[in-house]
Write an enzyme that holds these catalytic residues in place. Structure first.
Site, PDB file in Angstrom:
ATOM      1  N   HIS A 142      13.446  81.752 -10.889  1.00  0.00           N
ATOM      2  CA  HIS A 142      14.212  82.732 -10.110  1.00  0.00           C
ATOM      3  C   HIS A 142      13.473  82.987  -8.801  1.00  0.00           C
ATOM      4  CE1 HIS A 142      15.927  86.694  -9.071  1.00  0.00           C
ATOM      5  NE2 HIS A 142      16.907  86.424  -9.913  1.00  0.00           N
ATOM      6  N   ASP A 219       8.069  85.388 -16.832  1.00  0.00           N
ATOM      7  CA  ASP A 219       9.215  86.146 -16.340  1.00  0.00           C
ATOM      8  C   ASP A 219      10.159  86.357 -17.516  1.00  0.00           C
ATOM      9  OD1 ASP A 219      11.626  87.012 -15.317  1.00  0.00           O
ATOM     10  OD2 ASP A 219      11.829  85.417 -13.820  1.00  0.00           O
ATOM     11  N   GLN A 222      15.253  87.628 -18.665  1.00  0.00           N
ATOM     12  CA  GLN A 222      16.371  87.232 -19.515  1.00  0.00           C
ATOM     13  C   GLN A 222      15.994  87.132 -20.987  1.00  0.00           C
ATOM     14  OE1 GLN A 222      19.382  87.097 -18.368  1.00  0.00           O
ATOM     15  NE2 GLN A 222      18.872  87.192 -16.192  1.00  0.00           N
ATOM     16  N   LYS A 245      18.899  95.181 -17.438  1.00  0.00           N
ATOM     17  CA  LYS A 245      19.473  94.041 -18.149  1.00  0.00           C
ATOM     18  C   LYS A 245      19.459  94.244 -19.661  1.00  0.00           C
ATOM     19  CE  LYS A 245      17.871  90.757 -14.602  1.00  0.00           C
ATOM     20  NZ  LYS A 245      19.138  90.374 -13.978  1.00  0.00           N
ATOM     21  N   CYS A 384      20.228  83.222  -7.550  1.00  0.00           N
ATOM     22  CA  CYS A 384      18.832  83.340  -7.119  1.00  0.00           C
ATOM     23  C   CYS A 384      17.999  82.162  -7.623  1.00  0.00           C
ATOM     24  CB  CYS A 384      18.221  84.666  -7.577  1.00  0.00           C
ATOM     25  SG  CYS A 384      18.892  86.101  -6.730  1.00  0.00           S
TER      26      CYS A 384
END
Length: 426
Positions: A142, A219, A222, A245, A384
């Site tokens: 991302h 990261d 998600q 999220k 992104c």
């Protein structure tokens, strides 16, 4: 592939916690909040961008504002003490959620995953990176990670390397072994790709980083919302994710960092709250995590973040993951029925809860617009991940992403909307 007939969660009960899912869309958008002219049921499939917020989380935020709204760590009065306890406990609750045994001292609240990335890049990277050093990422990163480390490398003279993505949308781990060497100081990788749906072997990558004395930054934007996460089992040195999220409010995220590393890092932002003592000549910093939380922090958001974690834990993260994977497999199977649809990433039974695709001869933004007229909310663009889209040879893609309140019927509505676009552009 056969998708099981029942859901692993009580979808009807969950949907009842999200009033927004009952609304209709299609009216005048110039007056947000007024829905009198809306006439189309909402099908929300843009959860990788932002999930919705259940009543339980909204109630927790309202309780804060109505019951003990005050600044933290600065007042002796009762409201300030209540707010301080709630805010500190929120750190502990989020730490518990991701398996951080160090509690609040290993969890810094930030605005989002992007700010967490920048905090480490500036507070650690500017001091530790230099010419001859390398930062290893992946081709599916991302922009929050890719751009941040790219710019830090330019400032420090370090080199950025990218692990290749193969034709199936997975990482080339042999290439990773070639790139991660004695020059590597940081391996920063996305856990679940927000475009391909690929679930990366982050534990293996962290082990490869540690073998050469590098740190591993995961990261988790998600992954934390969609599956059980144990940062200590992964052996991540840093792990970042966002509240919005995962059923929480906007404006808050978290950075996990191993305590000994955070202790050595200097603050990224300066001001009130993060200082222990100040003279005209110098200053000293507060203990963790407060030395990284300058100014009035996101108190209400922190309370809401903790409530969102409670909500997800009540459902069970194993169940959340199972539901997402079921829907991803079903969507992949439905979309695979059509020869004019190209799907990006691994097979449907080996991905996170999203599917990015393109319909032949229809630009992603046009398809998104037509689906919007059907009440189906998806995302169109490069998500992104512009360099990844360049590698795929497309300017943009259409992405449907799922969460605990979505159903197979909503995926069928997506396919019906695609049929409408196909007929329009025939």
């Amino acid at each position: 592939m056969r998708v099981q007939e029942s859901y692993p969660v009580d979808v009807d009960a969950i949907r009842a916690d999200f009033p927004i899912l009952q609304r209709k869309v299609g009216g005048d958008i110039s007056t947000p909040g007024e829905h009198d002219d809306d006439d189309t049921p909402l099908v929300y499939l843009d959860n990788a961008a932002t999930s919705h917020t259940p009543e339980q989380v909204v109630d927790a935020i309202v309780d804060y504002y109505h019951g003990y709204n005050s600044n933290v760590h600065r007042g002796i009065h009762h409201l300030s003490q209540e707010a301080s306890v709630a805010y500190e406990n929120a750190h502990d609750r989020v730490a518990e959620f991701i398996g951080a045994s160090g509690g609040r001292e290993e969890v810094v609240f930030t605005k989002n995953t992007t700010e967490s990335m920048n905090l480490v890049a500036y507070a650690w990277g500017l001091d530790e990176l230099g010419p001859g050093d390398s930062v290893v990422m992946t081709e599916m990163e991302h922009h929050a990670s890719l751009v941040t480390w790219q710019q830090i490398a330019k400032k420090t003279g370090a080199e950025v390397r990218y692990i290749r993505v193969d034709d199936d949308g997975r990482l080339d781990m042999e290439h990773a072994k070639e790139l991660i060497d004695d020059s590597t100081k940081m391996v920063s990788v996305v856990h679940v790709s927000n475009t391909l749906g690929t679930v990366n072997p982050v534990s293996e990558l962290a082990e490869m980083a540690h073998e050469v004395g590098a740190y591993a930054f995961v990261d988790g934007a998600q992954s934390a919302p969609t599956r059980p996460v144990d940062v200590e089992a992964i052996d991540a040195d840093f792990f970042a994710f966002s509240g919005h999220k995962m059923c929480g409010p906007t404006g808050i995220g978290a950075l996990y960092g191993k305590r000994d590393i955070l202790d050595e890092m200097q603050p990224y932002l300066y001001g009130g709250e993060m200082i222990r003592s100040v003279t005209y000549e110098d200053s000293t910093w507060e203990d963790l995590p407060w030395k990284f939380e300058a100014g009035t922090p996101p108190i209400a958001q922190g309370v809401g973040f903790a409530a969102a974690v409670d909500y997800l834990d009540d459902i069970g993260m194993e169940n959340v993951q199972a539901h997402e994977e079921l829907l991803a497999e079903y969507a992949y199977d439905r979309l695979s029925e059509f020869d004019d649809i190209e799907i990006y990433g691994p097979p449907g039974d080996d991905r996170g809860g999203l599917v990015a695709f393109n319909l032949d001869s229809v630009h992603a933004h046009d398809l998104s617009s037509i689906l919007n007229e059907q009440g189906v909310a998806i995302r169109a663009g490069d998500h992104c991940t512009q360099p990844l889209h360049d590698k795929l040879g497309v300017a943009a893609s259409t992405r449907a992403s799922f969460y605990i309140y979505n159903t197979r019927a909503e995926i069928d509505a997506l396919v019906d909307g695609i049929d409408a676009a196909r007929e329009l552009f025939a």
